[in-house]
Motif scaffolding. Sequence first.
Motif, short mmCIF file in Angstrom:
data_model
loop_
_atom_site.label_atom_id
_atom_site.label_comp_id
_atom_site.label_asym_id
_atom_site.label_seq_id
_atom_site.Cartn_x
_atom_site.Cartn_y
_atom_site.Cartn_z
N LYS A 168 26.38 -39.61 53.40
CA LYS A 168 26.43 -40.35 52.31
C LYS A 168 26.06 -39.98 51.12
CE LYS A 168 25.27 -44.59 52.09
NZ LYS A 168 25.83 -45.98 51.77
N ARG A 207 23.14 -39.92 50.02
CA ARG A 207 22.24 -41.21 49.85
C ARG A 207 20.82 -40.49 49.19
NH1 ARG A 207 22.47 -46.91 51.41
NH2 ARG A 207 20.04 -47.57 51.69
N SER A 239 25.71 -49.24 54.16
CA SER A 239 27.16 -49.53 54.11
C SER A 239 27.77 -47.96 53.88
CB SER A 239 27.47 -49.98 52.61
OG SER A 239 26.76 -49.49 51.67
N ASN A 272 29.71 -46.19 52.69
CA ASN A 272 30.42 -45.47 51.68
C ASN A 272 29.64 -44.36 50.98
OD1 ASN A 272 28.74 -47.87 50.90
ND2 ASN A 272 28.44 -46.60 49.05
N SER A 284 31.05 -50.81 48.31
CA SER A 284 31.10 -50.75 49.82
C SER A 284 32.61 -50.93 50.42
CB SER A 284 30.01 -51.92 50.10
OG SER A 284 28.84 -51.76 49.85
N GLU A 323 27.75 -57.39 50.98
CA GLU A 323 26.65 -57.05 52.21
C GLU A 323 25.83 -58.20 52.29
OE1 GLU A 323 27.07 -55.70 49.35
OE2 GLU A 323 27.14 -53.69 49.42
MG MG Z 1 25.08 -50.04 50.29
#
Ligand code: MG
Length: 353
Positions: free
Chosen positions: A59, A61, A146, A148, A154, A183
């Motif tokens: 991700k 992230r 999520s 994405n 998302s 979400e």
């Molecule tokens: Mg998210």
Amino acid sequence: MKETLLLKVNSQKPDASKIEVAAQFIRKGRLVAFPTETVYGLGAEALNADAVLALFEAKKRPLDNPPIVHVADPNEVYRIVEEVPKTAELLMKQFWPGPLTLVFRRSSIVPNVTVAGLDTVAVRMPKHKVALALIRQSGCPIAAPSANLAGKPSPTTAHHVFEDLNGRIDVILDGGPTNIGVESTVVDLSVDQPLVLRPGGTPFEALKQVLGEIKLHPFVLAEAELPLEKTRSPGMRHKHYAPKAEVILVEGNVSAVITKVQELTEFYRQKGTKVGVLATDETQGSYRADVVKSLGSRFNLPLVAQRLFRLLREIDAENVGVIIAESVSSEGLGLAVMNRLRKASGYHIIKAN
Ligand code: MG
Ligand code: TXA
């Protein structure tokens, strides 16, 4: 690049053989995107640190923003948390399975990476049959943010997941578009008074009815970036829901908003900028922008929430230079919609009066 396997599943009666294929990947520490009733999640075995690390990488992230741990049975909570307060039992009974995430003090069996080094863990039991089947078949709790790329809106369809993560994950279970579209609501129960950290699919009003005492974190409707030390949820710190185009949010009563959006549209078009407007059924006829899309009636907030992320992606795909969005009411699901729009705009908010 790895090959991403795309499997269509029946959202009402998930095909056991396809769920088993996906569950095998989860058990091997690999990554599977799956539908929930809110948005698509990207799942990894929650108690396997390497798998969760791979999740962050796929991700892109930041490692300081932990995912939500998904369970298929409320009893699984007791294994991964230190203590289940009375308020949690009340909320779980009332709202699980469903779009509500609860933050508990965590047990030591949860790896550090799964909680980004925090002493708490966020847990939710989703309602979607595919999500539940996958968790049960995998035989373990599933960590799932999520599905994405970090910072993007998302995903509410398997196609959105594919756009962002094809070649980066192992499986996408396609169970059709998600129903709620924003979400889950995140409630912190590790503090003295229950605190909503993120508004979402479970309305604040419904939580209040059950608990009486519950507060909104000031960040929920912040109109500007809050200083770091005031944030309780790591996700609050990061850029979110951002399309490629600049987003401007116009807030105020409807007639003032219409005038201001039209004024801004003309201003940008004169500069040669392609303009997209995110409108509602009641207002879309008033605009002469390059692209106008309606979220639905402004009196049907569940529908507005359901369409929000999809339309942000659709307008963005038209390669507009700026997206002008209208405010809606902050009641019910509108609170989540306004929170996402404010974040998507990077707090570029214009008050129309
Ligand atoms: Mg998210
Ligand atoms: O509906 C949803 O919640 C979706 C689906 C897939 O279940 N999941 C989702 O996950 O939105 P994600 O990772 O995109 O958002 C999780 C949010 C983030 O804002 C994160 O900071 C917060 O939950 N969070 C996770 N663990 C936390 C913790 N221990 N304390 C406070 N906030 C936490």
